[in-house]
Write a protein that holds these residues in place. Structure first.
Motif, PDB file in Angstrom:
ATOM      1  N   ARG A 162       0.822  -1.231  -0.045  1.00 22.63           N
ATOM      2  CA  ARG A 162      -0.094  -0.091   0.003  1.00 22.63           C
ATOM      3  C   ARG A 162       0.877   1.239  -0.199  1.00 22.63           C
ATOM      4  NH1 ARG A 162      -4.745  -0.140   4.355  1.00 22.63           N
ATOM      5  NH2 ARG A 162      -5.236   1.809   3.001  1.00 22.63           N
ATOM      6  N   LEU A 163       2.051   1.250   0.717  1.00 22.56           N
ATOM      7  CA  LEU A 163       2.923   2.364   0.703  1.00 22.56           C
ATOM      8  C   LEU A 163       3.540   2.591  -0.832  1.00 22.56           C
ATOM      9  CD1 LEU A 163       4.677   1.453   4.027  1.00 22.56           C
ATOM     10  CD2 LEU A 163       3.288   3.823   3.518  1.00 22.56           C
ATOM     11  N   GLU A 164       3.851   1.369  -1.279  1.00 22.61           N
ATOM     12  CA  GLU A 164       4.074   1.541  -2.666  1.00 22.61           C
ATOM     13  C   GLU A 164       3.013   2.137  -3.648  1.00 22.61           C
ATOM     14  OE1 GLU A 164       7.014  -1.454  -5.578  1.00 22.61           O
ATOM     15  OE2 GLU A 164       5.061  -2.038  -4.846  1.00 22.61           O
ATOM     16  N   ASP A 165       2.083   1.952  -3.495  1.00 23.25           N
ATOM     17  CA  ASP A 165       1.111   2.499  -4.268  1.00 23.25           C
ATOM     18  C   ASP A 165       0.729   3.898  -4.059  1.00 23.25           C
ATOM     19  OD1 ASP A 165       0.322  -0.093  -5.374  1.00 23.25           O
ATOM     20  OD2 ASP A 165      -1.213  -0.305  -3.933  1.00 23.25           O
ATOM     21  N   LEU A 166       1.232   4.275  -2.910  1.00 21.70           N
ATOM     22  CA  LEU A 166       1.128   5.620  -2.470  1.00 21.70           C
ATOM     23  C   LEU A 166       2.274   6.372  -3.315  1.00 21.70           C
ATOM     24  CD1 LEU A 166       0.161   5.933   1.289  1.00 21.70           C
ATOM     25  CD2 LEU A 166      -1.289   6.745  -0.719  1.00 21.70           C
ATOM     26  N   GLY A 167       3.376   5.662  -3.519  1.00 20.90           N
ATOM     27  CA  GLY A 167       4.308   6.318  -4.359  1.00 20.90           C
ATOM     28  C   GLY A 167       5.461   6.806  -3.537  1.00 20.90           C
ATOM     29  N   VAL A 168       5.626   6.298  -2.337  1.00 26.26           N
ATOM     30  CA  VAL A 168       6.852   6.345  -1.469  1.00 26.26           C
ATOM     31  C   VAL A 168       8.226   5.954  -2.317  1.00 26.26           C
ATOM     32  CG1 VAL A 168       5.757   6.123   0.833  1.00 26.26           C
ATOM     33  CG2 VAL A 168       6.976   4.225  -0.175  1.00 26.26           C
ATOM     34  N   ASP A 169       9.193   6.383  -1.864  1.00 28.54           N
ATOM     35  CA  ASP A 169      10.318   6.070  -2.744  1.00 28.54           C
ATOM     36  C   ASP A 169      11.405   4.798  -1.854  1.00 28.54           C
ATOM     37  OD1 ASP A 169      10.730   8.488  -4.653  1.00 28.54           O
ATOM     38  OD2 ASP A 169      10.447   9.529  -2.521  1.00 28.54           O
ATOM     39  N   VAL A 170      10.916   4.851  -0.602  1.00 31.94           N
ATOM     40  CA  VAL A 170      11.733   3.860   0.162  1.00 31.94           C
ATOM     41  C   VAL A 170      10.795   3.159   1.062  1.00 31.94           C
ATOM     42  CG1 VAL A 170      13.999   3.385   1.818  1.00 31.94           C
ATOM     43  CG2 VAL A 170      13.914   5.269  -0.107  1.00 31.94           C
ATOM     44  N   ILE A 171      11.023   1.972   1.545  1.00 33.72           N
ATOM     45  CA  ILE A 171      10.331   1.266   2.743  1.00 33.72           C
ATOM     46  C   ILE A 171      11.115   1.300   3.857  1.00 33.72           C
ATOM     47  CG2 ILE A 171       9.073  -0.616   3.466  1.00 33.72           C
ATOM     48  CD1 ILE A 171       7.318   0.572   1.244  1.00 33.72           C
ATOM     49  N   CYS A 172      10.826   1.762   5.039  1.00 35.22           N
ATOM     50  CA  CYS A 172      11.391   1.525   6.210  1.00 35.22           C
ATOM     51  C   CYS A 172      10.976   0.627   7.253  1.00 35.22           C
ATOM     52  CB  CYS A 172      11.577   2.911   6.861  1.00 35.22           C
ATOM     53  SG  CYS A 172      12.405   2.622   8.403  1.00 35.22           S
ATOM     54  N   ILE A 173      11.523  -0.369   7.980  1.00 34.23           N
ATOM     55  CA  ILE A 173      11.016  -1.324   8.703  1.00 34.23           C
ATOM     56  C   ILE A 173      11.353  -0.510   9.941  1.00 34.23           C
ATOM     57  CG2 ILE A 173      10.948  -3.512   9.785  1.00 34.23           C
ATOM     58  CD1 ILE A 173       9.932  -3.378   6.795  1.00 34.23           C
ATOM     59  N   LYS A 174      10.617  -0.145  10.894  1.00 36.61           N
ATOM     60  CA  LYS A 174      10.854   1.001  11.943  1.00 36.61           C
ATOM     61  C   LYS A 174      10.601   0.018  13.235  1.00 36.61           C
ATOM     62  CE  LYS A 174       9.129   4.980  14.441  1.00 36.61           C
ATOM     63  NZ  LYS A 174      10.646   5.519  14.897  1.00 36.61           N
ATOM     64  N   ASP A 175      11.728  -0.443  13.784  1.00 36.18           N
ATOM     65  CA  ASP A 175      11.775  -1.276  14.935  1.00 36.18           C
ATOM     66  C   ASP A 175      12.089  -0.554  16.134  1.00 36.18           C
ATOM     67  OD1 ASP A 175      11.690  -3.379  16.744  1.00 36.18           O
ATOM     68  OD2 ASP A 175      13.802  -4.011  16.130  1.00 36.18           O
ATOM     69  N   MET A 176      10.992   0.288  16.741  1.00 34.18           N
ATOM     70  CA  MET A 176      11.465   1.095  17.857  1.00 34.18           C
ATOM     71  C   MET A 176      11.837   0.431  19.114  1.00 34.18           C
ATOM     72  SD  MET A 176       8.282   0.842  16.606  1.00 34.18           S
ATOM     73  CE  MET A 176       6.745   0.390  17.095  1.00 34.18           C
ATOM     74  N   ALA A 177      11.590  -0.566  19.325  1.00 31.87           N
ATOM     75  CA  ALA A 177      11.765  -1.214  20.637  1.00 31.87           C
ATOM     76  C   ALA A 177      12.999  -2.329  20.768  1.00 31.87           C
ATOM     77  CB  ALA A 177      10.413  -1.993  21.218  1.00 31.87           C
ATOM     78  N   GLY A 178      13.393  -2.669  19.432  1.00 33.31           N
ATOM     79  CA  GLY A 178      14.532  -3.513  19.287  1.00 33.31           C
ATOM     80  C   GLY A 178      14.000  -4.924  19.499  1.00 33.31           C
ATOM     81  N   LEU A 179      12.639  -5.084  18.887  1.00 37.19           N
ATOM     82  CA  LEU A 179      12.362  -6.739  18.873  1.00 37.19           C
ATOM     83  C   LEU A 179      12.528  -7.401  17.804  1.00 37.19           C
ATOM     84  CD1 LEU A 179       8.794  -5.423  19.618  1.00 37.19           C
ATOM     85  CD2 LEU A 179      10.431  -6.045  21.375  1.00 37.19           C
ATOM     86  N   LEU A 180      13.227  -7.032  16.425  1.00 37.59           N
ATOM     87  CA  LEU A 180      13.737  -7.789  15.706  1.00 37.59           C
ATOM     88  C   LEU A 180      14.792  -8.703  15.982  1.00 37.59           C
ATOM     89  CD1 LEU A 180      13.683  -5.197  12.606  1.00 37.59           C
ATOM     90  CD2 LEU A 180      12.423  -7.288  12.619  1.00 37.59           C
ATOM     91  N   SER A 181      14.384 -10.116  15.677  1.00 36.84           N
ATOM     92  CA  SER A 181      15.449 -10.995  16.096  1.00 36.84           C
ATOM     93  C   SER A 181      15.862 -11.294  14.631  1.00 36.84           C
ATOM     94  CB  SER A 181      14.802 -12.419  16.443  1.00 36.84           C
ATOM     95  OG  SER A 181      13.835 -12.931  15.453  1.00 36.84           O
ATOM     96  N   PRO A 182      17.346 -12.134  14.388  1.00 41.30           N
ATOM     97  CA  PRO A 182      17.782 -12.286  13.308  1.00 41.30           C
ATOM     98  C   PRO A 182      16.974 -12.812  12.086  1.00 41.30           C
ATOM     99  CG  PRO A 182      19.373 -12.515  15.152  1.00 41.30           C
ATOM    100  CD  PRO A 182      18.040 -12.271  15.577  1.00 41.30           C
ATOM    101  N   TYR A 183      16.430 -13.843  12.293  1.00 41.14           N
ATOM    102  CA  TYR A 183      15.750 -14.853  11.520  1.00 41.14           C
ATOM    103  C   TYR A 183      14.674 -14.316  11.111  1.00 41.14           C
ATOM    104  CZ  TYR A 183      19.704 -17.991  11.993  1.00 41.14           C
ATOM    105  OH  TYR A 183      20.960 -18.501  12.028  1.00 41.14           O
TER     106      TYR A 183
END
Length: 614
Positions: A162-183
């Motif tokens: 949906r963001l791509e359809d809106l015309g953004v130039d870049v997609i950001c994965i915003k992990d504000m609490a440090g929850l992303l694990s490697p896999y």
């Protein structure tokens, strides 16, 4: 494969996460040219909490900071964090304010806008994204990453599309609490890359200690850009260190090409700078695995600690952190990022301190459940909703569709106090804070709160002394709130200090900062405050605040008739404005506060009495 690009956050998120956003512009400008020569994809330097803090604590014009940085940083993109329809504030603003703010941000130097919504409600991003694109700047659409029973890769991929359809130039994965694990990172990036053809930018915090591992797996899966912070301002609640990633990728297909020797020079500079701000560092800025459970960003934990300390309840922090996931579930699992982290955190604190869940419900929870922040990600607890808003139906439209344009009205309100359209926008974001800033600027009294180092002439000969910028002083049993607003030049060995005593501007002459408090005691005795001591809230009609804070508006006058539940004033606490209601029907007999006063629970702020015969 192409090399990985880096955004360094040292000028914004790093010091927001570690130093309560207190770094001053002068400390940025001294190293800005060297930062510009590194070859970063961008420098994050503005937005987020920096706007509020500049005005409130540093007594700097945030627009002036941006212009001055742009004068030095000529080769690197300057990036800001924009909260979608919330801009840099904590409520939704009408579209005319959003558009004008972005227009002026581009004019003053912003090249990249990272745009997010706390609920991942795309409707709240549309106006900002379209405006950024129309101005020729880079629109980076952000997905707020979180972990819950209703969040998975399919949800995040759909948002990316949906963001791509809106015309953004870049997609950001915003992990504000440090929850992303490697896999999990590898899986998510691969899933998005399979469906979306845009560059992917990963933003994470090192709060759980996994960020560098997650970055590496994300890069291997196709991520193009990552956020880091120079090592002396990295790790813990900040981003992982720039140099570590540069070294790890050196000689690989992902080699960043950045110069480790130059980065080391920059790190040494900030290592010295950081020491000056050590009073603002929280004990909660390190790695903490508990964040994987409560999911509260590090900066929010510091705010919770402050609130609990003010109520002599710091020992109940673990109870509050255990309550946070329960409140979050009741609200449909919103990601915890400004302002939802404040909304959830404030309510969790009240639930613990009152001893009964939702005995007191903040106005922000009511607004959230009315749909005024957007569409909750999941089903909310209907019992909590009924407690908060009764039988009222939540709105289903985009919240900003209900808002009238504001810019013309705000411009008229300010009159001659606004020097520019930027001043009007500052006022739109933070009315009371901006007005105080304008008043002090006009009088030449802008004085930032002190940091660890003070000038030699401000130190007594025997030991260093740090004067507080705000404090309470008690004279003959009556307590006055004092704020140091500024100081002038010495005359005959004495310096004038401009003080706000319970909001009233006064001037005292002292030889050094150490004499302020004793001199002030005599000054107050000579010029007693007209404010009465606030009685303890004991009667049925005594209006009090559930949390310590500052009065931002008073909605009634003495003699007004009110109905139980009516909003009579608002109190700002934990960056949120909370409505305070009358508990009974009646007449306003006495108002004990004025706008700007600091208030505490159990104080009577407004006294309401029942009318005869009722």
């Amino acid at each position: 494969m192409k090399k990985v690009r880096i955004t360094d956050t040292v000028l914004r998120d790093a010091h927001q996460s570690l130093l309560a956003t207190r770094m001053r512009t002068e400390d940025m400008l001294e190293i800005a040219e060297k930062l510009d020569s590194v070859g970063y994809w961008s420098l994050e330097a503005w937005g987020g909490a920096t706007f509020d803090t500049c005005l409130r604590y540093l007594k700097e014009d945030p627009w002036e900071r941006l212009k001055r940085l742009k004068e030095v940083v000529k080769n690197t993109r300057l990036q800001m964090l924009l909260r979608g329809q919330n801009v840099v504030g904590y409520r939704h603003y009408p579209d005319d304010v959003v558009r004008k703010f972005i227009e002026r941000a581009v004019k003053n130097g912003i090249d990249v806008f990272r745009i997010f919504d706390a609920l991942n409600d795309i409707r709240n991003l549309e106006v900002a994204i379209k405006t950024v694109k129309s101005l020729g700047a880079t629109a980076e659409g952000a997905i707020c990453y979180t972990v819950s029973p209703i969040h998975n890769n399919d949800v995040f991929v759909e948002m990316a599309l949906r963001l791509e359809d809106l015309g953004v130039d870049v997609i950001c994965i915003k992990d504000m609490a440090g929850l992303l694990s490697p896999y999990a990172t590898e899986s998510l990036i691969a899933a998005i890359k399979e469906r979306v053809k845009l560059p992917i930018h990963i933003h994470s915090h090192d709060s759980s200690g996994m960020a560098l591992m997650s970055y590496l797996k994300g890069i291997e899966a196709g991520a193009d850009i990552v956020d880091t912070a120079i090592s002396s301002m990295a790790s813990g609640t900040s981003q992982p260190p720039t140099e570590s990633l540069v070294a790890a990728l050196k000689g690989t297909p992902y080699d960043t090409g950045l110069d480790l020797n130059l980065l080391s020079e920059i790190a040494e500079y900030f290592r010295k700078v950081r020491k000056r701000y050590r009073k603002f560092e929280s004990e909660y800025t390190g790695i903490n695995s508990k964040i994987l459970v409560h999911q509260i960003p590090g900066g929010m934990i510091s705010n919770l600690a402050t609130q609990l300390k003010e109520q002599n309840a710091l020992d109940r922090m673990d109870e509050v952190l255990e309550e946070v996931p329960r409140v979050r579930k009741d609200l449909g699992y919103p990601p915890l990022v400004t302002p939802t982290s404040q909304i959830v955190g404030s309510q969790a604190t009240l639930n613990v301190l009152t001893g009964e869940r939702y005995k007191v419900i903040t106005s922000e929870i009511r607004n959230y459940l009315k749909g005024l922040y957007g569409r909750p990600p999941g089903e909310v607890n209907e019992e909590v909703r009924r407690k908060a808003i009764g039988d009222e139906k939540p709105i289903t439209c985009r919240p900003a569709d209900l808002l009238e344009p504001e810019l013309d009205r705000l411009t008229r309100e300010l009159g001659g106090r606004a020097r520019s359209i930027e001043d009007v926008l500052s006022y739109a974001m933070f009315p009371n804070v901006a007005l105080e800033f304008f008043e002090q600027r006009e009088k030449g009294m802008l004085q930032p709160e002190p940091i660890e180092e003070v000038s030699e002439e401000a130190k007594p000969p025997s030991q260093p002394f740090l004067a507080p910028s705000e404090f309470n002083i008690t004279v003959h049993g009556e307590t006055y709130h004092v704020k140091v607003a500024g100081s002038g030049h010495k005359v005959d060995g004495k310096r004038p200090f401009f003080l706000k005593i319970d909001g009233r501007l006064e001037e005292v002459m002292v030889e050094s900062l150490t004499e302020i408090v004793p001199t002030l005691a005599g000054h107050i005795e000579e010029k007693p405050s007209t404010q009465s001591v606030r009685p303890k809230a004991e009667k049925e009609g005594d209006v009090t605040t559930p949390m310590p804070g500052r009065v931002t508006s008073i909605r009634v006058s003495e003699g007004d008739r009110v109905t139980a539940g009516d909003t009579v004033l608002t109190v700002e606490a934990m960056k949120m404005e909370n409505e305070v209601h009358t508990p009974i029907d009646g007449v306003v007999k006495k108002i004990y506060v004025k706008v700007g006063d600091q208030v505490n629970p159990d104080e009577t702020l407004i006294e309401v009495v029942r009318e005869s015969g009722s």
